[in-house]
Design a protein around this motif. Structure first.
Motif, PDB file in Angstrom:
ATOM      1  N   ARG A  26       0.830  -1.208   0.000  1.00 39.72           N
ATOM      2  CA  ARG A  26       0.000   0.000   0.000  1.00 39.72           C
ATOM      3  C   ARG A  26       0.862   1.255   0.000  1.00 39.72           C
ATOM      4  O   ARG A  26       0.503   2.261  -0.627  1.00 39.72           O
ATOM      5  CB  ARG A  26      -0.942   0.003   1.208  1.00 39.72           C
ATOM      6  CG  ARG A  26      -2.081  -0.995   1.094  1.00 39.72           C
ATOM      7  CD  ARG A  26      -3.168  -0.732   2.117  1.00 39.72           C
ATOM      8  NE  ARG A  26      -3.841   0.544   1.871  1.00 39.72           N
ATOM      9  CZ  ARG A  26      -4.843   1.015   2.605  1.00 39.72           C
ATOM     10  NH1 ARG A  26      -5.270   0.323   3.653  1.00 39.72           N
ATOM     11  NH2 ARG A  26      -5.405   2.167   2.326  1.00 39.72           N
ATOM     12  N   GLU A  27       2.001   1.200   0.673  1.00 37.84           N
ATOM     13  CA  GLU A  27       2.911   2.344   0.669  1.00 37.84           C
ATOM     14  C   GLU A  27       3.476   2.625  -0.725  1.00 37.84           C
ATOM     15  O   GLU A  27       3.934   3.736  -0.995  1.00 37.84           O
ATOM     16  CB  GLU A  27       4.058   2.089   1.658  1.00 37.84           C
ATOM     17  CG  GLU A  27       3.620   2.170   3.120  1.00 37.84           C
ATOM     18  CD  GLU A  27       4.636   1.567   4.069  1.00 37.84           C
ATOM     19  OE1 GLU A  27       5.723   1.151   3.602  1.00 37.84           O
ATOM     20  OE2 GLU A  27       4.337   1.476   5.272  1.00 37.84           O
ATOM     21  N   GLN A  28       3.424   1.614  -1.593  1.00 39.30           N
ATOM     22  CA  GLN A  28       3.880   1.804  -2.976  1.00 39.30           C
ATOM     23  C   GLN A  28       2.766   2.318  -3.879  1.00 39.30           C
ATOM     24  O   GLN A  28       2.942   2.443  -5.095  1.00 39.30           O
ATOM     25  CB  GLN A  28       4.434   0.487  -3.544  1.00 39.30           C
ATOM     26  CG  GLN A  28       5.461  -0.202  -2.675  1.00 39.30           C
ATOM     27  CD  GLN A  28       6.556   0.737  -2.211  1.00 39.30           C
ATOM     28  OE1 GLN A  28       7.194   1.406  -3.032  1.00 39.30           O
ATOM     29  NE2 GLN A  28       6.778   0.793  -0.904  1.00 39.30           N
ATOM     30  N   GLY A  29       1.611   2.614  -3.300  1.00 40.24           N
ATOM     31  CA  GLY A  29       0.496   3.161  -4.060  1.00 40.24           C
ATOM     32  C   GLY A  29      -0.439   2.146  -4.653  1.00 40.24           C
ATOM     33  O   GLY A  29      -1.296   2.493  -5.480  1.00 40.24           O
ATOM     34  N   LEU A  30      -0.312   0.895  -4.247  1.00 39.17           N
ATOM     35  CA  LEU A  30      -1.165  -0.160  -4.781  1.00 39.17           C
ATOM     36  C   LEU A  30      -2.426  -0.330  -3.943  1.00 39.17           C
ATOM     37  O   LEU A  30      -2.405  -0.154  -2.726  1.00 39.17           O
ATOM     38  CB  LEU A  30      -0.394  -1.479  -4.822  1.00 39.17           C
ATOM     39  CG  LEU A  30       0.796  -1.508  -5.787  1.00 39.17           C
ATOM     40  CD1 LEU A  30       1.667  -2.728  -5.524  1.00 39.17           C
ATOM     41  CD2 LEU A  30       0.312  -1.505  -7.223  1.00 39.17           C
ATOM     42  N   ARG A  31      -3.505  -0.684  -4.614  1.00 42.84           N
ATOM     43  CA  ARG A  31      -4.770  -0.960  -3.926  1.00 42.84           C
ATOM     44  C   ARG A  31      -4.783  -2.446  -3.578  1.00 42.84           C
ATOM     45  O   ARG A  31      -4.743  -3.296  -4.467  1.00 42.84           O
ATOM     46  CB  ARG A  31      -5.950  -0.609  -4.837  1.00 42.84           C
ATOM     47  CG  ARG A  31      -6.017   0.875  -5.189  1.00 42.84           C
ATOM     48  CD  ARG A  31      -7.015   1.115  -6.304  1.00 42.84           C
ATOM     49  NE  ARG A  31      -6.659   0.348  -7.506  1.00 42.84           N
ATOM     50  CZ  ARG A  31      -7.357   0.368  -8.634  1.00 42.84           C
ATOM     51  NH1 ARG A  31      -8.453   1.120  -8.719  1.00 42.84           N
ATOM     52  NH2 ARG A  31      -6.982  -0.344  -9.678  1.00 42.84           N
ATOM     53  N   ILE A  32      -4.885  -2.731  -2.287  1.00 43.17           N
ATOM     54  CA  ILE A  32      -4.694  -4.095  -1.800  1.00 43.17           C
ATOM     55  C   ILE A  32      -5.967  -4.611  -1.125  1.00 43.17           C
ATOM     56  O   ILE A  32      -6.621  -3.883  -0.369  1.00 43.17           O
ATOM     57  CB  ILE A  32      -3.533  -4.145  -0.785  1.00 43.17           C
ATOM     58  CG1 ILE A  32      -2.259  -3.538  -1.396  1.00 43.17           C
ATOM     59  CG2 ILE A  32      -3.278  -5.580  -0.333  1.00 43.17           C
ATOM     60  CD1 ILE A  32      -1.765  -4.238  -2.635  1.00 43.17           C
ATOM     61  N   ALA A  33      -6.287  -5.856  -1.399  1.00 43.38           N
ATOM     62  CA  ALA A  33      -7.348  -6.555  -0.675  1.00 43.38           C
ATOM     63  C   ALA A  33      -6.745  -7.805  -0.045  1.00 43.38           C
ATOM     64  O   ALA A  33      -5.719  -8.313  -0.502  1.00 43.38           O
ATOM     65  CB  ALA A  33      -8.492  -6.934  -1.605  1.00 43.38           C
ATOM     66  N   ALA A  34      -7.391  -8.276   1.012  1.00 46.17           N
ATOM     67  CA  ALA A  34      -6.918  -9.472   1.704  1.00 46.17           C
ATOM     68  C   ALA A  34      -7.982 -10.551   1.658  1.00 46.17           C
ATOM     69  O   ALA A  34      -9.183 -10.260   1.581  1.00 46.17           O
ATOM     70  CB  ALA A  34      -6.573  -9.151   3.152  1.00 46.17           C
ATOM     71  N   LEU A  35      -7.526 -11.786   1.707  1.00 40.98           N
ATOM     72  CA  LEU A  35      -8.427 -12.934   1.764  1.00 40.98           C
ATOM     73  C   LEU A  35      -7.833 -13.939   2.736  1.00 40.98           C
ATOM     74  O   LEU A  35      -6.637 -14.225   2.680  1.00 40.98           O
ATOM     75  CB  LEU A  35      -8.563 -13.558   0.377  1.00 40.98           C
ATOM     76  CG  LEU A  35      -9.458 -14.794   0.229  1.00 40.98           C
ATOM     77  CD1 LEU A  35     -10.901 -14.464   0.592  1.00 40.98           C
ATOM     78  CD2 LEU A  35      -9.388 -15.325  -1.215  1.00 40.98           C
ATOM     79  N   MET A  36      -8.652 -14.458   3.645  1.00 41.02           N
ATOM     80  CA  MET A  36      -8.215 -15.481   4.591  1.00 41.02           C
ATOM     81  C   MET A  36      -9.135 -16.687   4.431  1.00 41.02           C
ATOM     82  O   MET A  36     -10.334 -16.591   4.724  1.00 41.02           O
ATOM     83  CB  MET A  36      -8.245 -14.948   6.027  1.00 41.02           C
ATOM     84  CG  MET A  36      -7.959 -16.021   7.072  1.00 41.02           C
ATOM     85  SD  MET A  36      -7.852 -15.365   8.766  1.00 41.02           S
ATOM     86  CE  MET A  36      -6.120 -14.897   8.816  1.00 41.02           C
TER      87      MET A  36
END
Length: 224
Positions: A26-36
């Motif tokens: 995210r600090e690199q400007g990417l939009r991140i989602a998580a899955l568990m």
């Protein structure tokens, strides 16, 4: 989805490594989602399942997805036999559907595979089957303990036997020299492990983006 990956490792180690990797991306400007896939810490509270791990993944994601979108199967304490009959059986196809929904919004999806990599999730179903169902490469999280090192090396071996790429590993806790025939993406000190904002600074961002094959053009713009 290019750039997405699955984090494997023993319990808390994999979970906190996944949070650090998400913060770094995210600090690199990417939009991140998580899955568990499975929330093994789930508890029934006020008429619904609650998992502290899933709540932490929600906070770390770029989008305000509901907990049910991030975790298809809340799993109560696996040592409690009274709960066993009430647990829904994990299904790789359902996991793939959840992943596909998240992937329509995010640049990358980080799959947090926290738990014992050698645990059977259901008869004839292991975490490796979940990894293979998603078709994702793996980042291994490892602590400086005999059990964690053994499980990490066993996970690498199983992945490679199935043709699943292992693109790197993260050391959590004490400094670790653990050859895995994959690049070390970072070493997170024990006193920073539970603080993803600090832990993310221990991840080599350029190396991580390189092994993921992702370039960044600007905020929220990933180049695959």
């Amino acid at each position: 989805m290019p750039g997405s990956f699955f984090v494997l490792g023993e319990g808390e180690c994999a979970h906190w490594a996944a949070l650090a990797l998400m913060a770094c991306l995210r600090e690199q400007g990417l939009r991140i989602a998580a899955l568990m896939p499975l929330a093994r810490d789930a508890q029934w509270q006020q008429g619904r399942w609650h998992s502290e791990r899933v709540a932490q993944l929600q906070a770390a994601s770029s989008f305000a997805f509901p907990a049910t979108a991030l975790c298809p199967w809340p799993q109560p304490d696996p040592t409690d036999p009274s709960e066993a009959a009430h647990r829904p059986a994990p299904n790789p196809d359902e996991l793939a559907d959840s992943f596909a929904v998240l992937a329509t919004w995010a640049d990358l999806v980080v799959v947090d595979g926290a738990g014992d990599p050698e645990e059977s999730l259901a008869p004839g179903l292991a975490i490796d089957d979940m990894v293979q169902a998603l078709g994702l490469p793996v980042v291994v999280a490892c602590e400086n303990s005999d059990t964690s090192r053994r499980q990490a090396k066993a996970a690498v071996t199983r992945c490679r036997e199935r043709g699943i790429p292992v693109i790197g590993w993260v050391a959590a806790g004490e400094p670790l020299n653990c050859p895995m025939a994959a690049p070390c993406l970072g070493q997170i000190p024990a006193d920073e492990l539970h603080d993803p904002a600090r832990a993310s600074r221990r991840i080599d961002a350029s190396h991580l983006l390189g092994v993921l094959g992702v370039g960044v053009q600007g905020p929220g713009q990933a180049r695959h």
